[in-house]
Design an enzyme around this catalytic site. Structure first.
Site, PDB file in Angstrom:
ATOM      1  N   THR A  33      -5.463  11.625  -3.833  1.00  0.00           N
ATOM      2  CA  THR A  33      -5.408  11.471  -2.374  1.00  0.00           C
ATOM      3  C   THR A  33      -4.464  12.521  -1.787  1.00  0.00           C
ATOM      4  OG1 THR A  33      -5.820   9.118  -2.578  1.00  0.00           O
ATOM      5  CG2 THR A  33      -4.899   9.845  -0.504  1.00  0.00           C
ATOM      6  N   GLU A  73       0.834  -1.209   0.000  1.00  0.00           N
ATOM      7  CA  GLU A  73       0.000   0.000   0.000  1.00  0.00           C
ATOM      8  C   GLU A  73       0.869   1.259   0.000  1.00  0.00           C
ATOM      9  OE1 GLU A  73      -2.750   1.336  -0.575  1.00  0.00           O
ATOM     10  OE2 GLU A  73      -3.955   1.878   1.171  1.00  0.00           O
TER      11      GLU A  73
END
Ligand code: HSE
Length: 301
Positions: free
Chosen positions: A183, A130
């Protein structure tokens, strides 16, 4: 032999739980096909993105490959693994796209070991996967995708987590408005400091929210899910249909409606699938009327 592994999508934050809450969802996610190779390392055979999305094909930057590599390293495997990644989740949607790939990659590599590791042993590997996509090690999406259900995650180092069992089924209406939000942008616009009264309000809201989840009290979950004062009000300004969609969802009987992750996707909680379908139609119509095209899904936890 070959293994086929599913990496599920996930919702995160759920209102006041910024970087602290993740919820795994059914039916939306990424798929990995994998097999052993004699040459060590991870070989990314193909990464099929959705139209318009750019999935890194370099094993050093692809989250599925990085997570798989971490598992091989951890197990000191002599063999390698080939991966074929099929993306079902669009990147940058707030649905844990990179997390889904990381979990699918790690789990596939794990299944191909002589002696697969227990699920808990894959936490480091999926966080590593991630991190290459997100640039930071937040575990809200990736641990929800690894363990399923609702997961609490700490912001501490080392990261701590806890899975919260949900006592009753929950249906979810989910829309993906066609608005691009990085993001990074959605994190950069957040205030560096917040008023104490808002921090206190949020601490209580998150505590009530988690308690209501444990009890399966979806009405109370819905109420506290909409009580965030720190993050969601700021991010809502990036989603032009936000107010209209939220209003429509509540009018149609949703328990609550919020952004997921850094947006732009929004979700609403419903008692059952039929109600979720009705709420979804209302949310889609509201989005269209605000001039924002959107895709919609009904899912469950
Ligand atoms: N919790 C993170 C955020 C998730 O809201 O920025 C990003 O996908």
């Amino acid at each position: 032999g070959q293994v086929i592994v599913w990496g599920p999508g996930s919702l995160s934050n759920l209102g006041p739980g910024f970087d602290a809450l993740g919820l795994c969802i059914q039916g939306l996610g990424d798929r990995v096909e994998a097999w052993r190779t004699d040459t060590p390392g991870v070989h990314l055979v193909a990464a099929n993105g959705l139209p318009g999305s750019h999935i890194p094909e370099d094993p050093q930057t692809n989250t599925a490959a990085v997570a798989a590599q971490a598992v091989l390293r951890q197990a000191a495997a002599q063999h390698g693994v080939a991966l074929r990644l099929h993306k079902g989740l669009p990147a940058g949607s707030g649905l844990g796209s990179s997390a889904a790939s990381a979990v699918a990659g790690a789990w596939a590599a794990n299944l191909l070991l002589e002696q697969p590791l227990p699920r808990e042993a894959l936490v480091e590997a999926v966080l590593e996967g991630e991190a290459v996509a997100a640039g930071s090690r937040h575990g809200d999406n990736v641990l929800a995708a690894l363990f399923g259900g609702l997961v609490l995650v700490s912001a501490s180092n080392p990261l701590l987590y806890r899975r919260i069992p949900l006592p009753a089924p929950l249906s979810i209406a989910l829309i993906l408005p066609q608005v691009e939000i990085l993001t990074r942008t959605a994190r950069n616009i957040l205030p560096r400091e917040v008023p104490l009264r808002d921090a206190v309000h949020n601490a209580a809201a998150l505590a009530f929210l988690v308690d209501a989840f444990r009890c399966g009290d979806w009405e109370t979950v819905g109420r506290w899910m909409m009580a965030d004062r720190l993050v969601e009000p700021v991010r809502a300004t990036l989603v032009p249909c936000y107010e209209a969609v939220r209003h429509a969802a509540l009018e149609a009987g949703a328990f609550g409606c919020a952004l997921t992750g850094s947006g732009p996707s929004m979700f609403a909680l419903a008692a059952n699938e039929q109600q979720a379908q009705r709420i979804l139609s209302a949310m889609l119509e509201a989005s269209n009327q605000s001039g924002i095209a959107a895709q919609g899904f009904v899912t469950a936890v």
